[in-house]
Design a protein around this motif. Structure first.
Motif, PDB file in Angstrom:
ATOM      1  N   VAL A   1       0.828  -1.202   0.000  1.00 53.67           N
ATOM      2  CA  VAL A   1       0.000   0.000   0.000  1.00 53.67           C
ATOM      3  C   VAL A   1       0.861   1.250   0.000  1.00 53.67           C
ATOM      4  O   VAL A   1       1.998   1.244   0.473  1.00 53.67           O
ATOM      5  CB  VAL A   1      -0.955   0.019   1.216  1.00 53.67           C
ATOM      6  CG1 VAL A   1      -1.874  -1.197   1.207  1.00 53.67           C
ATOM      7  CG2 VAL A   1      -0.207   0.086   2.518  1.00 53.67           C
ATOM      8  N   ASP A   2       0.311   2.315  -0.550  1.00 50.20           N
ATOM      9  CA  ASP A   2       0.898   3.652  -0.449  1.00 50.20           C
ATOM     10  C   ASP A   2       0.108   4.393   0.609  1.00 50.20           C
ATOM     11  O   ASP A   2      -1.134   4.413   0.557  1.00 50.20           O
ATOM     12  CB  ASP A   2       0.803   4.395  -1.784  1.00 50.20           C
ATOM     13  CG  ASP A   2       1.720   3.820  -2.833  1.00 50.20           C
ATOM     14  OD1 ASP A   2       2.932   3.735  -2.564  1.00 50.20           O
ATOM     15  OD2 ASP A   2       1.235   3.455  -3.915  1.00 50.20           O
ATOM     16  N   LEU A   3       0.809   4.974   1.581  1.00 56.17           N
ATOM     17  CA  LEU A   3       0.167   5.720   2.658  1.00 56.17           C
ATOM     18  C   LEU A   3       0.904   7.032   2.887  1.00 56.17           C
ATOM     19  O   LEU A   3       2.102   7.134   2.588  1.00 56.17           O
ATOM     20  CB  LEU A   3       0.168   4.891   3.951  1.00 56.17           C
ATOM     21  CG  LEU A   3      -0.719   3.644   3.915  1.00 56.17           C
ATOM     22  CD1 LEU A   3      -0.422   2.736   5.094  1.00 56.17           C
ATOM     23  CD2 LEU A   3      -2.184   4.036   3.890  1.00 56.17           C
ATOM     24  N   PRO A   4       0.205   8.015   3.454  1.00 63.52           N
ATOM     25  CA  PRO A   4       0.828   9.330   3.636  1.00 63.52           C
ATOM     26  C   PRO A   4       2.076   9.327   4.506  1.00 63.52           C
ATOM     27  O   PRO A   4       2.998  10.093   4.239  1.00 63.52           O
ATOM     28  CB  PRO A   4      -0.280  10.161   4.287  1.00 63.52           C
ATOM     29  CG  PRO A   4      -1.543   9.490   3.899  1.00 63.52           C
ATOM     30  CD  PRO A   4      -1.221   8.028   3.798  1.00 63.52           C
ATOM     31  N   ASP A   5       2.130   8.476   5.550  1.00 63.80           N
ATOM     32  CA  ASP A   5       3.268   8.533   6.469  1.00 63.80           C
ATOM     33  C   ASP A   5       3.282   7.319   7.386  1.00 63.80           C
ATOM     34  O   ASP A   5       2.348   6.509   7.380  1.00 63.80           O
ATOM     35  CB  ASP A   5       3.240   9.834   7.290  1.00 63.80           C
ATOM     36  CG  ASP A   5       1.892  10.064   7.950  1.00 63.80           C
ATOM     37  OD1 ASP A   5       1.334   9.118   8.541  1.00 63.80           O
ATOM     38  OD2 ASP A   5       1.391  11.200   7.875  1.00 63.80           O
ATOM     39  N   ASP A   6       4.346   7.215   8.184  1.00 64.82           N
ATOM     40  CA  ASP A   6       4.501   6.088   9.110  1.00 64.82           C
ATOM     41  C   ASP A   6       3.393   6.058  10.158  1.00 64.82           C
ATOM     42  O   ASP A   6       2.946   4.986  10.569  1.00 64.82           O
ATOM     43  CB  ASP A   6       5.859   6.143   9.810  1.00 64.82           C
ATOM     44  CG  ASP A   6       7.029   5.873   8.870  1.00 64.82           C
ATOM     45  OD1 ASP A   6       6.809   5.393   7.737  1.00 64.82           O
ATOM     46  OD2 ASP A   6       8.173   6.131   9.284  1.00 64.82           O
ATOM     47  N   ALA A   7       2.954   7.222  10.625  1.00 69.68           N
ATOM     48  CA  ALA A   7       1.898   7.267  11.637  1.00 69.68           C
ATOM     49  C   ALA A   7       0.605   6.667  11.101  1.00 69.68           C
ATOM     50  O   ALA A   7      -0.100   5.953  11.823  1.00 69.68           O
ATOM     51  CB  ALA A   7       1.674   8.700  12.111  1.00 69.68           C
ATOM     52  N   THR A   8       0.303   6.919   9.847  1.00 70.53           N
ATOM     53  CA  THR A   8      -0.903   6.353   9.235  1.00 70.53           C
ATOM     54  C   THR A   8      -0.776   4.845   9.114  1.00 70.53           C
ATOM     55  O   THR A   8      -1.715   4.101   9.423  1.00 70.53           O
ATOM     56  CB  THR A   8      -1.156   6.994   7.861  1.00 70.53           C
ATOM     57  OG1 THR A   8      -1.271   8.414   8.017  1.00 70.53           O
ATOM     58  CG2 THR A   8      -2.419   6.455   7.211  1.00 70.53           C
ATOM     59  N   ALA A   9       0.389   4.360   8.687  1.00 64.62           N
ATOM     60  CA  ALA A   9       0.616   2.918   8.598  1.00 64.62           C
ATOM     61  C   ALA A   9       0.482   2.266   9.964  1.00 64.62           C
ATOM     62  O   ALA A   9      -0.121   1.195  10.116  1.00 64.62           O
ATOM     63  CB  ALA A   9       1.992   2.629   7.998  1.00 64.62           C
ATOM     64  N   THR A  10       1.033   2.918  10.978  1.00 66.54           N
ATOM     65  CA  THR A  10       0.950   2.394  12.336  1.00 66.54           C
ATOM     66  C   THR A  10      -0.493   2.365  12.819  1.00 66.54           C
ATOM     67  O   THR A  10      -0.934   1.381  13.430  1.00 66.54           O
ATOM     68  CB  THR A  10       1.816   3.241  13.287  1.00 66.54           C
ATOM     69  OG1 THR A  10       3.166   3.235  12.804  1.00 66.54           O
ATOM     70  CG2 THR A  10       1.783   2.711  14.705  1.00 66.54           C
ATOM     71  N   ALA A  11      -1.243   3.414  12.546  1.00 63.54           N
ATOM     72  CA  ALA A  11      -2.648   3.474  12.960  1.00 63.54           C
ATOM     73  C   ALA A  11      -3.448   2.334  12.336  1.00 63.54           C
ATOM     74  O   ALA A  11      -4.258   1.688  13.019  1.00 63.54           O
ATOM     75  CB  ALA A  11      -3.258   4.822  12.585  1.00 63.54           C
ATOM     76  N   ILE A  12      -3.230   2.066  11.061  1.00 61.11           N
ATOM     77  CA  ILE A  12      -3.938   0.975  10.388  1.00 61.11           C
ATOM     78  C   ILE A  12      -3.555  -0.359  11.017  1.00 61.11           C
ATOM     79  O   ILE A  12      -4.420  -1.179  11.342  1.00 61.11           O
ATOM     80  CB  ILE A  12      -3.658   0.985   8.876  1.00 61.11           C
ATOM     81  CG1 ILE A  12      -4.343   2.191   8.225  1.00 61.11           C
ATOM     82  CG2 ILE A  12      -4.124  -0.320   8.220  1.00 61.11           C
ATOM     83  CD1 ILE A  12      -3.978   2.407   6.771  1.00 61.11           C
ATOM     84  N   ALA A  13      -2.266  -0.591  11.205  1.00 59.19           N
ATOM     85  CA  ALA A  13      -1.810  -1.861  11.772  1.00 59.19           C
ATOM     86  C   ALA A  13      -2.362  -2.071  13.180  1.00 59.19           C
ATOM     87  O   ALA A  13      -2.816  -3.173  13.525  1.00 59.19           O
ATOM     88  CB  ALA A  13      -0.283  -1.913  11.784  1.00 59.19           C
ATOM     89  N   LEU A  14      -2.346  -1.034  14.005  1.00 62.29           N
ATOM     90  CA  LEU A  14      -2.854  -1.158  15.366  1.00 62.29           C
ATOM     91  C   LEU A  14      -4.356  -1.420  15.388  1.00 62.29           C
ATOM     92  O   LEU A  14      -4.845  -2.232  16.176  1.00 62.29           O
ATOM     93  CB  LEU A  14      -2.532   0.105  16.166  1.00 62.29           C
ATOM     94  CG  LEU A  14      -1.069   0.312  16.547  1.00 62.29           C
ATOM     95  CD1 LEU A  14      -0.879   1.690  17.170  1.00 62.29           C
ATOM     96  CD2 LEU A  14      -0.604  -0.782  17.492  1.00 62.29           C
TER      97      LEU A  14
END
Length: 106
Positions: free
Chosen positions: A57-70
């Motif tokens: 996936v392409d995501l805006p930033d690491d925080a967004t990736a972390t939020a999805i994973a959590l």
């Protein structure tokens, strides 16, 4: 935008949901999740072996990736591992940097 690899494994409960909804509907649901966070799904595959599903996936930033994973992990139907993917251009930029590093005991 950053590129991320999510590796997911279904729990027993998650497998039941997959069987009842089907693979295409689960892909659509996860695509909506990614798009709802300002990203896009590049690839989604189920697999044999140690990992049940892969998403790039392409995501805006690491925080967004972390939020999805959590959020996915907290739901309890998937375990998820996130890997930040790096472009060849980023590697070229990295190898051109001087790093002030000293080997231990030298």
């Amino acid at each position: 935008m950053g590129k991320y690899l999510f590796k997911a494994n279904y729990t027993q409960e998650g497998s039941g949901g997959l069987v009842s909804e089907g693979g295409v509907r689960r892909r659509e649901a996860l695509t909506q999740t990614v798009e709802g966070m300002g990203g896009s799904m590049e690839a989604f595959y189920y697999a044999f072996g140690g990992t049940d599903a892969y998403m790039i996936v392409d995501l805006p930033d690491d925080a967004t990736a972390t939020a999805i994973a959590l959020t996915i992990a907290r739901a309890g139907v998937l375990t998820i591992e996130t890997t930040v993917l790096i472009t060849p251009e980023t590697v070229d930029e990295a190898v051109g940097k001087e790093v002030p590093y000293r080997v231990p005991s030298s």
